[in-house]
Motif scaffolding. Structure first.
Motif, mmCIF file in Angstrom:
data_model
loop_
_atom_site.group_PDB
_atom_site.id
_atom_site.type_symbol
_atom_site.label_atom_id
_atom_site.label_comp_id
_atom_site.label_asym_id
_atom_site.label_seq_id
_atom_site.Cartn_x
_atom_site.Cartn_y
_atom_site.Cartn_z
ATOM 1 N N VAL A 172 -8.985 1.577 -0.678
ATOM 2 C CA VAL A 172 -7.913 2.500 -1.546
ATOM 3 C C VAL A 172 -7.444 3.767 -0.733
ATOM 4 O O VAL A 172 -6.450 4.039 -0.645
ATOM 5 N N ASP A 173 -8.648 4.423 -0.360
ATOM 6 C CA ASP A 173 -8.256 5.694 0.427
ATOM 7 C C ASP A 173 -7.331 5.494 1.718
ATOM 8 O O ASP A 173 -6.432 6.192 1.961
ATOM 9 N N PRO A 174 -7.565 4.628 2.610
ATOM 10 C CA PRO A 174 -6.483 4.050 3.474
ATOM 11 C C PRO A 174 -5.254 3.835 3.305
ATOM 12 O O PRO A 174 -4.060 4.336 3.667
ATOM 13 N N ILE A 175 -5.092 3.125 2.125
ATOM 14 C CA ILE A 175 -3.930 2.806 1.532
ATOM 15 C C ILE A 175 -3.133 4.199 0.800
ATOM 16 O O ILE A 175 -1.929 4.171 1.106
ATOM 17 N N GLN A 176 -3.791 4.819 0.370
ATOM 18 C CA GLN A 176 -3.301 6.196 0.086
ATOM 19 C C GLN A 176 -2.824 7.002 1.087
ATOM 20 O O GLN A 176 -1.816 7.632 1.171
ATOM 21 N N THR A 177 -3.688 6.903 2.139
ATOM 22 C CA THR A 177 -3.185 7.588 3.350
ATOM 23 C C THR A 177 -1.792 6.910 3.785
ATOM 24 O O THR A 177 -0.835 7.649 4.539
ATOM 25 N N MET A 178 -1.790 5.748 3.733
ATOM 26 C CA MET A 178 -0.536 5.145 4.402
ATOM 27 C C MET A 178 0.592 5.487 3.554
ATOM 28 O O MET A 178 1.748 5.648 4.143
ATOM 29 N N ALA A 179 0.308 5.653 2.418
ATOM 30 C CA ALA A 179 1.420 5.896 1.508
ATOM 31 C C ALA A 179 1.853 7.319 1.595
ATOM 32 O O ALA A 179 3.033 7.529 1.405
ATOM 33 N N GLU A 180 0.876 7.933 1.761
ATOM 34 C CA GLU A 180 1.339 9.536 2.235
ATOM 35 C C GLU A 180 2.178 9.661 3.511
ATOM 36 O O GLU A 180 2.944 10.415 3.506
ATOM 37 N N ALA A 181 1.676 8.836 4.360
ATOM 38 C CA ALA A 181 2.386 8.864 5.707
ATOM 39 C C ALA A 181 3.710 8.451 5.287
ATOM 40 O O ALA A 181 4.628 8.775 6.209
ATOM 41 N N ILE A 185 7.046 10.303 6.423
ATOM 42 C CA ILE A 185 7.901 9.658 7.334
ATOM 43 C C ILE A 185 9.433 9.554 6.643
ATOM 44 O O ILE A 185 10.351 10.018 7.371
ATOM 45 N N GLY A 186 9.420 8.974 5.337
ATOM 46 C CA GLY A 186 10.521 9.106 4.446
ATOM 47 C C GLY A 186 11.296 10.331 4.283
ATOM 48 O O GLY A 186 12.564 10.337 4.154
ATOM 49 N N SER A 187 10.531 11.537 4.461
ATOM 50 C CA SER A 187 11.239 12.789 4.241
ATOM 51 C C SER A 187 11.768 13.304 5.621
ATOM 52 O O SER A 187 12.055 14.640 5.251
ATOM 53 N N GLY A 188 11.435 12.586 6.497
ATOM 54 C CA GLY A 188 11.997 13.138 7.590
ATOM 55 C C GLY A 188 11.065 13.413 8.922
ATOM 56 O O GLY A 188 11.483 13.743 10.038
ATOM 57 N N ARG A 189 9.615 13.482 8.758
ATOM 58 C CA ARG A 189 8.907 13.771 9.513
ATOM 59 C C ARG A 189 8.480 12.660 10.290
ATOM 60 O O ARG A 189 7.347 12.025 10.317
ATOM 61 N N LEU A 190 9.185 12.269 11.232
ATOM 62 C CA LEU A 190 9.111 10.845 12.048
ATOM 63 C C LEU A 190 7.867 10.931 13.168
ATOM 64 O O LEU A 190 7.606 10.311 13.561
ATOM 65 N N ASP A 191 7.349 12.329 13.418
ATOM 66 C CA ASP A 191 6.039 12.570 14.066
ATOM 67 C C ASP A 191 4.872 12.261 13.552
ATOM 68 O O ASP A 191 3.859 12.406 14.229
#
Length: 457
Positions: A172-181, A185-191
């Motif tokens: 779950v934690d890695p999935i949440q990490t990916m969701a946050e990432a 990225i969706g907000s524009g922080r492509l780095d």
């Protein structure tokens, strides 16, 4: 689940108690047969008392067919007492007669079984059981089983909680990490990237996610570069047209009409550049929407290549380059859209001239079994290996900051994309071989079509 367990466990215990009581009754029946055949012989009854006597038995007896008592023994006199058992039901066996009686507050289970002795005489064996002790034994067994069940259930619950925590930690934690990432990225922080800490499925997923983010970042850079290019490609001709118009007005005010045609020619040149840019964008729109139609007719690939070479000869000579067309054999006619194929050839040959600073550009036309090929070889600066995979992508342009690359009029990055799409629509393809500093060779392969009814792809 607990109620279902208690119900099933009680049914099992009840069935076991039935078999046990029936075995006692059958054993007593055998005792009665022996006593009936040989009165006074008590060896069978001694065996019965030694091995089959249980606390539940209150009284045993044997009678003959005339009701005469052959043997009777009372073990104890049960006393009434309150009971607090989980269940108070009992299903008697189907063999023999089983009857529950209550006398002075004492409940007993009276079992009897009729049989015949060795002489054919009828005898009846009777056993009286204390229902309180039967229920007490069954209740004790049920409580022990329930305790084991609930201990196991509690251990399973604890293990489940621990497993849930482990799953939450490693899944779950890695999935949440990916969701946050993904949100970042969706907000524009492509780095933003996900740290890869393992080589399992989650690690592979994180690696794929990072590669996707890299591609998005690259495409975003391409978009920014493209916007900059559009700004230049639109502003340059528009500015040129405006300057020429201002110049014509000033010349007209000064009545210097002889210089006006030169400015008109410049306006025409700027307009052609602008129209070429707009046409490229329209071509891409048609390709992506599937509306690009081919006007298929008979054509000769050698003639189209010669026409494209001649169109760039002046530009090549201006740069001090040698441009040649080499045809080593007779090229038969084929079928396709002449205008689209010429556009593809012109885009490839034009790029070769643009990115070659010295030396030559050579165009080879060849024919093979079922194929016709145009090879465009140059002695330019070449293409780095890392750039080849994106070379035919829409809006992609080679890094203009590299030494040796033209710094102006890089174009929109649509030429090779359009050329590749046109060739694929003809059932052909474009291949490239290149290395930095060693020139490039593009191969345009067109399937040979002679039959007017034969489809292109």
């Amino acid at each position: 689940m607990a109620l279902l367990f208690l119900h099933n466990e009680w049914a099992t215990i009840s069935s076991t108690s039935q078999r046990k009581n029936l075995q006692i009754l059958l054993a007593m029946s055998e005792v009665c047969r022996e006593i009936s055949d040989a009165p006074g012989k008590a060896s069978a009854y001694k065996y019965f008392k030694t091995f089959l006597k249980t606390p539940e038995i209150v009284r045993v007896s044997c009678t003959d067919g005339r009701g005469r008592v052959l043997m009777e023994d009372r073990y104890y006199v049960p006393q009434p007492s309150p009971s607090s058992y989980l269940f108070k039901t009992f299903s008697p066996p189907r063999v023999g007669a089983w009857e529950t009686r209550t006398d002075n507050g004492v409940e007993t289970l009276n079992a009897s079984l009729a049989a015949r002795n060795g002489k054919g005489r009828e005898i009846t064996a009777r056993v009286d059981f204390s229902t309180r002790l039967i229920y007490q034994e069954m209740d004790s067994s049920l409580r022990q089983s329930s305790a084991s069940f609930f201990i196991t259930l509690s251990l399973g619950f604890v293990i489940g909680c621990i497993g849930t925590l482990i799953i939450a930690r490693f899944v779950v934690d890695p999935i949440q990490t990916m969701a946050e990432a993904a949100r970042m990225i969706g907000s524009g922080r492509l780095d933003h990237r996900i740290p890869v800490t393992s080589k399992d499925e989650m690690g592979m997923l994180a690696s794929e996610f990072n590669e996707m983010a890299d591609r998005l970042k690259k495409f975003d850079d391409m978009k920014s570069d493209f916007v900059s290019s559009i700004t230049h490609d639109l502003r340059s001709p528009v500015t040129g047209i405006g300057l020429c118009a201002d110049m014509i007005r000033e010349l007209a005010e000064k009545r210097e009409y002889g210089k006006i045609p030169e400015q008109v020619f410049s306006i025409s040149e700027h307009s052609q550049r602008l129209n070429h840019f707009i046409d490229s964008l329209l071509e891409v729109s048609k390709i992506e929407s599937g509306k690009l139609k081919l006007d298929v007719k008979a054509l000769n690939l050698e003639e189209l290549a010669d026409r494209a070479v001649r169109s760039f000869r002046a530009y090549a000579e201006q740069k001090g380059l040698k441009i040649d067309l080499v045809v080593g054999q007779e090229i038969p006619n084929t079928r396709g859209d002449p205008d689209r194929l010429y556009q593809a050839l012109a885009n490839v040959i034009g790029n070769a001239v643009k990115f070659t600073g010295s030396g030559a550009v050579t165009v080879f036309v060849e024919a093979g079994a079922g194929w016709q090929k145009v090879r465009v070889r140059d002695t330019g600066i070449g293409i780095p290996a890392g750039e080849l995979k994106n070379l035919f992508s829409k809006f992609y342009r080679i890094n203009t900051g590299r030494p040796g690359y033209p710094s102006a009029r890089q174009g929109t990055g649509l030429g090779l994309f359009i050329a590749k799409s046109v060739m694929e629509q003809h059932g052909g393809r474009i291949e490239v071989e290149s290395a930095a500093g060693k020139g490039s060779e593009f191969s345009i392969l067109l399937p040979e079509k002679k039959n007017p009814e034969e489809p292109l792809a």
